[in-house]
Design a protein around this motif. Sequence first.
Motif, PDB file in Angstrom:
ATOM      1  N   LEU A 217      -0.944 -10.092 -12.568  1.00 17.92           N
ATOM      2  CA  LEU A 217      -2.406 -11.209 -12.124  1.00 17.92           C
ATOM      3  C   LEU A 217      -1.748 -12.404 -12.239  1.00 17.92           C
ATOM      4  CD1 LEU A 217      -5.326  -9.304 -13.998  1.00 17.92           C
ATOM      5  CD2 LEU A 217      -4.220  -8.829 -11.829  1.00 17.92           C
ATOM      6  N   ARG A 218      -1.822 -13.078 -11.604  1.00 18.56           N
ATOM      7  CA  ARG A 218      -1.382 -14.557 -11.477  1.00 18.56           C
ATOM      8  C   ARG A 218      -3.165 -15.185 -10.889  1.00 18.56           C
ATOM      9  NH1 ARG A 218       3.507 -14.629 -11.753  1.00 18.56           N
ATOM     10  NH2 ARG A 218       5.552 -13.337 -10.659  1.00 18.56           N
TER      11      ARG A 218
ATOM     12  N   VAL B 184      -7.062  -0.193  -4.802  1.00 18.79           N
ATOM     13  CA  VAL B 184      -6.699  -2.378  -5.020  1.00 18.79           C
ATOM     14  C   VAL B 184      -6.138  -3.119  -5.541  1.00 18.79           C
ATOM     15  CG1 VAL B 184      -9.184  -3.365  -5.918  1.00 18.79           C
ATOM     16  CG2 VAL B 184      -9.014  -1.164  -6.382  1.00 18.79           C
ATOM     17  N   VAL B 185      -5.174  -3.177  -5.975  1.00 19.41           N
ATOM     18  CA  VAL B 185      -4.318  -4.297  -6.537  1.00 19.41           C
ATOM     19  C   VAL B 185      -3.192  -3.781  -4.780  1.00 19.41           C
ATOM     20  CG1 VAL B 185      -2.143  -4.354  -7.171  1.00 19.41           C
ATOM     21  CG2 VAL B 185      -4.120  -4.571  -8.534  1.00 19.41           C
ATOM     22  N   GLY B 186      -3.022  -3.129  -3.799  1.00 23.61           N
ATOM     23  CA  GLY B 186      -2.290  -2.769  -3.121  1.00 23.61           C
ATOM     24  C   GLY B 186      -3.036  -2.831  -1.935  1.00 23.61           C
TER      25      GLY B 186
ATOM     26  N   SER C 294       0.479  -1.490   0.215  1.00 24.81           N
ATOM     27  CA  SER C 294       0.152   0.006  -0.529  1.00 24.81           C
ATOM     28  C   SER C 294       0.915   1.585  -0.207  1.00 24.81           C
ATOM     29  CB  SER C 294      -0.937  -0.007   1.272  1.00 24.81           C
ATOM     30  OG  SER C 294      -1.624  -0.805   1.500  1.00 24.81           O
ATOM     31  N   ILE C 295       1.783   1.627   0.497  1.00 20.86           N
ATOM     32  CA  ILE C 295       3.198   2.123   0.597  1.00 20.86           C
ATOM     33  C   ILE C 295       3.427   2.509  -0.561  1.00 20.86           C
ATOM     34  CG2 ILE C 295       4.407   3.249   1.843  1.00 20.86           C
ATOM     35  CD1 ILE C 295       2.499   3.910   3.574  1.00 20.86           C
ATOM     36  N   LEU C 296       3.935   1.561  -1.243  1.00 15.70           N
ATOM     37  CA  LEU C 296       4.941   1.605  -2.658  1.00 15.70           C
ATOM     38  C   LEU C 296       3.430   2.389  -3.210  1.00 15.70           C
ATOM     39  CD1 LEU C 296       7.287   0.949  -4.018  1.00 15.70           C
ATOM     40  CD2 LEU C 296       5.621  -1.350  -4.614  1.00 15.70           C
ATOM     41  N   ILE C 297       2.141   1.857  -3.565  1.00 14.98           N
ATOM     42  CA  ILE C 297       1.363   2.848  -4.633  1.00 14.98           C
ATOM     43  C   ILE C 297       1.109   4.020  -3.846  1.00 14.98           C
ATOM     44  CG2 ILE C 297      -1.157   1.782  -5.300  1.00 14.98           C
ATOM     45  CD1 ILE C 297       0.528  -0.713  -5.258  1.00 14.98           C
ATOM     46  N   VAL C 298       0.890   4.090  -3.328  1.00 12.52           N
ATOM     47  CA  VAL C 298       1.341   5.678  -3.348  1.00 12.52           C
ATOM     48  C   VAL C 298       2.182   6.171  -3.055  1.00 12.52           C
ATOM     49  CG1 VAL C 298       0.984   7.178  -0.774  1.00 12.52           C
ATOM     50  CG2 VAL C 298      -0.816   5.328  -0.327  1.00 12.52           C
ATOM     51  N   ILE C 299       3.237   6.141  -2.949  1.00  5.96           N
ATOM     52  CA  ILE C 299       4.761   6.936  -3.607  1.00  5.96           C
ATOM     53  C   ILE C 299       4.405   6.473  -5.138  1.00  5.96           C
ATOM     54  CG2 ILE C 299       6.883   6.485  -3.275  1.00  5.96           C
ATOM     55  CD1 ILE C 299       7.010   5.276  -0.578  1.00  5.96           C
ATOM     56  N   LEU C 300       4.634   5.414  -5.746  1.00  6.07           N
ATOM     57  CA  LEU C 300       4.249   5.124  -6.369  1.00  6.07           C
ATOM     58  C   LEU C 300       3.227   6.174  -7.731  1.00  6.07           C
ATOM     59  CD1 LEU C 300       5.249   4.169  -9.330  1.00  6.07           C
ATOM     60  CD2 LEU C 300       3.281   2.614  -8.912  1.00  6.07           C
TER      61      LEU C 300
ATOM     62  N   SER D  29      -3.239 -13.977  -6.765  1.00  9.08           N
ATOM     63  CA  SER D  29      -2.361 -12.424  -6.743  1.00  9.08           C
ATOM     64  C   SER D  29      -2.310 -11.507  -7.393  1.00  9.08           C
ATOM     65  CB  SER D  29      -1.065 -12.451  -6.074  1.00  9.08           C
ATOM     66  OG  SER D  29      -0.028 -13.343  -6.891  1.00  9.08           O
ATOM     67  N   ALA D  30      -2.064 -10.367  -7.299  1.00 12.23           N
ATOM     68  CA  ALA D  30      -1.851  -9.269  -8.566  1.00 12.23           C
ATOM     69  C   ALA D  30      -1.054  -8.171  -7.196  1.00 12.23           C
ATOM     70  CB  ALA D  30      -3.551  -8.176  -7.849  1.00 12.23           C
ATOM     71  N   VAL D  31      -0.063  -8.271  -8.272  1.00 14.88           N
ATOM     72  CA  VAL D  31       1.689  -7.767  -7.849  1.00 14.88           C
ATOM     73  C   VAL D  31       1.678  -6.582  -8.188  1.00 14.88           C
ATOM     74  CG1 VAL D  31       3.428  -7.863  -7.051  1.00 14.88           C
ATOM     75  CG2 VAL D  31       1.893  -9.519  -6.454  1.00 14.88           C
ATOM     76  N   VAL D  32       2.180  -5.298  -7.787  1.00  8.84           N
ATOM     77  CA  VAL D  32       2.595  -4.678  -8.783  1.00  8.84           C
ATOM     78  C   VAL D  32       4.109  -4.012  -8.685  1.00  8.84           C
ATOM     79  CG1 VAL D  32       2.932  -1.299  -8.899  1.00  8.84           C
ATOM     80  CG2 VAL D  32       0.697  -2.617  -8.518  1.00  8.84           C
ATOM     81  N   GLN D  33       3.998  -4.327  -9.977  1.00  4.92           N
ATOM     82  CA  GLN D  33       6.306  -3.983 -10.249  1.00  4.92           C
ATOM     83  C   GLN D  33       6.129  -3.010 -11.239  1.00  4.92           C
ATOM     84  OE1 GLN D  33       7.450  -7.502 -12.373  1.00  4.92           O
ATOM     85  NE2 GLN D  33       6.742  -8.836 -10.707  1.00  4.92           N
TER      86      GLN D  33
END
Length: 191
Positions: free
Chosen positions: A36-37, A62-64, A9-15, A185-189
């Motif tokens: 999306l796995r 939502v992903v985060g 969540s922190i990564l998403i907000v910073i991004l 899982s759903a992950v942001v890269q």
Amino acid sequence: MKKNKFTNSILIVILFFSLIQCKTHTALAASPKVILRTTAGVIEISFYLNRSLSNIGIFLKVVGIGGYTGTRFHRVSPGFFIQGGDPLSADSDPANDGTGGDVFITTQRPGLALSEGTIAFITTGRTDEFNTHQFIITTRKLTSSEKTQFRGQYIVLGKVTAGLELVKKISFMQPQELRNIRIISAVVQSQ
């Protein structure tokens, strides 16, 4: 697990805030990816940062928070699209699939037309209300008349950059077979 969700969540907000501060945006090139796995394979999504930035932020949020984990692709139109992301599709009651997710009202007019591999938020039936969880992924190029017909009914977020053959395969699945396909899982890269 909680620490991982918090970190994501922190990564998403910073991004998200980093993206807002950028002076120029290019489509797909400098975009984060979402992986999306699923129980059937992997779908990779990149985003159009020069369009719908606040809506992309909603999707990334939502992903985060793990909002897509455990959900199903609950609706298909064979050879046209798959629909997923409904939080209610994670339960054992298929009758409520397609009825969940938060709604937001936007004055932003959707600008991009659907095309092959497009991921987009869906409307609730009103052209100014969109569901913040449910999305479609298209499986083919649309005809000119279809592009006109569907313009404004979806907010295009980005495009599938890997796994389109899997999306096409899912679009032809029968309802019982479709019930077995979940997002693991759903992950942001970042790229």
